[in-house]
Scaffold this motif. Structure first.
Motif, PDB file in Angstrom:
ATOM      1  N   GLY A 260       3.238  18.704  14.355  1.00  0.00           N
ATOM      2  CA  GLY A 260       3.632  18.045  15.606  1.00  0.00           C
ATOM      3  C   GLY A 260       3.301  16.560  15.629  1.00  0.00           C
ATOM      4  N   MET A 261       2.412  16.124  14.734  1.00  0.00           N
ATOM      5  CA  MET A 261       1.997  14.718  14.730  1.00  0.00           C
ATOM      6  C   MET A 261       2.754  13.881  13.691  1.00  0.00           C
ATOM      7  N   VAL A 262       3.522  14.547  12.845  1.00  0.00           N
ATOM      8  CA  VAL A 262       4.133  13.834  11.712  1.00  0.00           C
ATOM      9  C   VAL A 262       5.143  12.785  12.177  1.00  0.00           C
ATOM     10  N   ASP A 263       6.073  13.173  13.044  1.00  0.00           N
ATOM     11  CA  ASP A 263       7.147  12.235  13.410  1.00  0.00           C
ATOM     12  C   ASP A 263       6.596  11.003  14.127  1.00  0.00           C
ATOM     13  N   GLY A 264       5.552  11.190  14.929  1.00  0.00           N
ATOM     14  CA  GLY A 264       4.946  10.035  15.611  1.00  0.00           C
ATOM     15  C   GLY A 264       4.366   9.061  14.589  1.00  0.00           C
ATOM     16  N   MET A 265       3.698   9.592  13.596  1.00  0.00           N
ATOM     17  CA  MET A 265       3.083   8.734  12.568  1.00  0.00           C
ATOM     18  C   MET A 265       4.175   8.088  11.719  1.00  0.00           C
ATOM     19  N   LEU A 266       5.260   8.828  11.450  1.00  0.00           N
ATOM     20  CA  LEU A 266       6.356   8.274  10.633  1.00  0.00           C
ATOM     21  C   LEU A 266       7.110   7.170  11.378  1.00  0.00           C
ATOM     22  N   LYS A 267       7.058   7.189  12.713  1.00  0.00           N
ATOM     23  CA  LYS A 267       7.705   6.096  13.453  1.00  0.00           C
ATOM     24  C   LYS A 267       7.030   4.774  13.095  1.00  0.00           C
ATOM     25  N   LEU A 268       5.722   4.830  12.885  1.00  0.00           N
ATOM     26  CA  LEU A 268       4.982   3.613  12.514  1.00  0.00           C
ATOM     27  C   LEU A 268       5.105   3.309  11.036  1.00  0.00           C
ATOM     28  N   ILE A 269       5.083   4.350  10.221  1.00  0.00           N
ATOM     29  CA  ILE A 269       5.057   4.175   8.753  1.00  0.00           C
ATOM     30  C   ILE A 269       6.220   4.962   8.162  1.00  0.00           C
ATOM     31  N   PRO A 270       7.448   4.484   8.343  1.00  0.00           N
ATOM     32  CA  PRO A 270       8.606   5.307   7.969  1.00  0.00           C
ATOM     33  C   PRO A 270       8.734   5.578   6.478  1.00  0.00           C
ATOM     34  N   THR A 271       8.081   4.776   5.634  1.00  0.00           N
ATOM     35  CA  THR A 271       8.235   4.991   4.187  1.00  0.00           C
ATOM     36  C   THR A 271       7.121   5.873   3.606  1.00  0.00           C
ATOM     37  N   ALA A 272       6.221   6.342   4.441  1.00  0.00           N
ATOM     38  CA  ALA A 272       5.125   7.179   3.914  1.00  0.00           C
ATOM     39  C   ALA A 272       5.681   8.484   3.352  1.00  0.00           C
ATOM     40  N   LYS A 273       5.050   8.970   2.300  1.00  0.00           N
ATOM     41  CA  LYS A 273       5.404  10.306   1.808  1.00  0.00           C
ATOM     42  C   LYS A 273       4.614  11.342   2.614  1.00  0.00           C
ATOM     43  N   VAL A 274       5.141  12.547   2.663  1.00  0.00           N
ATOM     44  CA  VAL A 274       4.488  13.591   3.473  1.00  0.00           C
ATOM     45  C   VAL A 274       4.149  14.792   2.580  1.00  0.00           C
ATOM     46  N   GLY A 275       2.881  15.178   2.605  1.00  0.00           N
ATOM     47  CA  GLY A 275       2.446  16.388   1.888  1.00  0.00           C
ATOM     48  C   GLY A 275       1.995  17.416   2.911  1.00  0.00           C
ATOM     49  N   HIS A 276       2.138  18.687   2.577  1.00  0.00           N
ATOM     50  CA  HIS A 276       1.770  19.740   3.540  1.00  0.00           C
ATOM     51  C   HIS A 276       0.659  20.614   2.978  1.00  0.00           C
ATOM     52  N   ILE A 277      -0.312  20.905   3.823  1.00  0.00           N
ATOM     53  CA  ILE A 277      -1.339  21.882   3.458  1.00  0.00           C
ATOM     54  C   ILE A 277      -1.324  22.970   4.522  1.00  0.00           C
ATOM     55  N   GLY A 278      -1.069  24.197   4.097  1.00  0.00           N
ATOM     56  CA  GLY A 278      -1.031  25.313   5.041  1.00  0.00           C
ATOM     57  C   GLY A 278      -2.371  26.023   5.070  1.00  0.00           C
ATOM     58  N   LEU A 279      -2.999  26.002   6.232  1.00  0.00           N
ATOM     59  CA  LEU A 279      -4.280  26.691   6.427  1.00  0.00           C
ATOM     60  C   LEU A 279      -4.223  27.396   7.765  1.00  0.00           C
ATOM     61  N   TYR A 280      -4.741  28.598   7.825  1.00  0.00           N
ATOM     62  CA  TYR A 280      -4.977  29.164   9.156  1.00  0.00           C
ATOM     63  C   TYR A 280      -6.414  29.640   9.215  1.00  0.00           C
ATOM     64  N   ARG A 281      -6.887  29.716  10.427  1.00  0.00           N
ATOM     65  CA  ARG A 281      -8.284  30.086  10.629  1.00  0.00           C
ATOM     66  C   ARG A 281      -8.352  31.580  10.859  1.00  0.00           C
TER      67      ARG A 281
ATOM     68  N   LYS B 211       0.835  -1.198   0.000  1.00  0.00           N
ATOM     69  CA  LYS B 211       0.000   0.000   0.000  1.00  0.00           C
ATOM     70  C   LYS B 211       0.863   1.239   0.000  1.00  0.00           C
ATOM     71  N   LYS B 212       0.457   2.244  -0.766  1.00  0.00           N
ATOM     72  CA  LYS B 212       1.191   3.499  -0.765  1.00  0.00           C
ATOM     73  C   LYS B 212       0.459   4.458   0.168  1.00  0.00           C
ATOM     74  N   LEU B 213       1.184   4.930   1.165  1.00  0.00           N
ATOM     75  CA  LEU B 213       0.551   5.804   2.152  1.00  0.00           C
ATOM     76  C   LEU B 213       1.074   7.238   2.019  1.00  0.00           C
ATOM     77  N   GLY B 214       0.259   8.161   2.430  1.00  0.00           N
ATOM     78  CA  GLY B 214       0.676   9.564   2.458  1.00  0.00           C
ATOM     79  C   GLY B 214       0.187  10.205   3.736  1.00  0.00           C
ATOM     80  N   ILE B 215       1.078  10.959   4.369  1.00  0.00           N
ATOM     81  CA  ILE B 215       0.724  11.671   5.598  1.00  0.00           C
ATOM     82  C   ILE B 215       0.610  13.149   5.255  1.00  0.00           C
ATOM     83  N   ILE B 216      -0.517  13.743   5.635  1.00  0.00           N
ATOM     84  CA  ILE B 216      -0.777  15.136   5.247  1.00  0.00           C
ATOM     85  C   ILE B 216      -1.049  15.971   6.500  1.00  0.00           C
ATOM     86  N   PRO B 217      -0.028  16.608   7.079  1.00  0.00           N
ATOM     87  CA  PRO B 217      -0.291  17.505   8.205  1.00  0.00           C
ATOM     88  C   PRO B 217      -0.901  18.810   7.716  1.00  0.00           C
TER      89      PRO B 217
END
Ligand code: PRP
Ligand code: URA
Length: 212
Positions: free
Chosen positions: A86-107, A73-79
């Motif tokens: 702050g949650m990315v590294d914890g999730m990457l510990k479990l799924i170290p090969t996941a790619k990471v995409g970023h979405i910048g939003l502020y309220r 399975k190809k996984l992607g982590i999107i903070p």
């Protein structure tokens, strides 16, 4: 709270214990960061529970054995920036090969509407199982907008992980995206007049990065 079939509340004692320390206003930046990372890793176990397995043959020191691995399975982590970082590294510990995409939003503090300011996603986002990360689901505007954005880019498989959710935020995301599974550690009572979760933990981004 109304029960939603696609919302999982993770009431594991370790998660609840760490969440309590996280909420405490006397918890400092260093410990706050560590806890957010640990909680993301713990929640990752549940989020990845439905990943498909396949059988492989290996040789143990004793014999040849048929055993299981996660099938390709190809996984992607999107903070969602900032606080989702702050949650990315914890999730990457479990799924170290996941790619990471970023979405910048502020309220926007006045309208509470999400404003997009950054986006960089893996080019094959449409083929990946995506895990969207943000500690707080308040009005749900930011998460719903991020998910819409990902769908506009072709994404078909999206899970959302939040530490604390307000009932209003869950309803917004479920109404807009009934296909998305949501994982939270707690559903709090309500939003206050400024759109903050009550009791919540305050401003997750400020507490994570020490900006207040
Ligand atoms: C916070 C939080 C979510 C959003 C939740 O981010 O991390 O992204 O608010 O609110 P909503 O559900 O009402 O949209 P914020 O906008 O404060 O930005 P930051 O992470 O940069 O501090
Ligand atoms: N964003 C936060 O960081 N905290 C809240 O309570 C609501 C939105």
């Amino acid at each position: 709270m109304t029960e939603y079939k696609n919302v999982t509340v993770m009431n594991h004692p370790m998660i609840q214990h760490k969440l309590t320390i996280l909420r405490d206003k006397n918890t400092g930046v260093k410990e706050f960061r560590e806890l957010v990372e640990e909680l993301a890793m713990f929640m990752g176990y549940e989020v990845t529970r439905s990943l498909p397995l396949e059988e492989v043959e290996i040789e143990t020191p004793v014999c040849i054995a048929k055993t299981k691995v996660i099938s390709g399975k190809k996984l992607g982590i999107i903070p969602i920036l900032r606080a989702g970082l702050g949650m990315v590294d914890g999730m990457l510990k479990l799924i170290p090969t996941a790619k990471v995409g970023h979405i910048g939003l502020y309220r926007d503090p006045e309208t509470l509407m999400p404003v997009e300011y950054y986006c960089k996603l893996p080019s094959d986002v449409a083929e990946r199982d995506l895990i969207v990360l943000d500690p707080m689901l308040a009005t749900g505007g930011s998460a719903a907008a991020a998910i819409t954005f990902l769908k506009d880019k072709g994404a078909r498989s999206i899970r959302l992980v939040n530490l604390i959710a307000a009932p209003e935020g869950i309803k917004t995301v479920v109404d807009a995206h009934p296909d998305v599974e949501i994982f939270v550690a707690a559903v709090d009572e309500k939003l206050n007049d400024h759109g903050y979760i009550v009791p919540g933990l305050g401003d997750a981004g400020d507490r994570l990065f020490g900006t207040k």
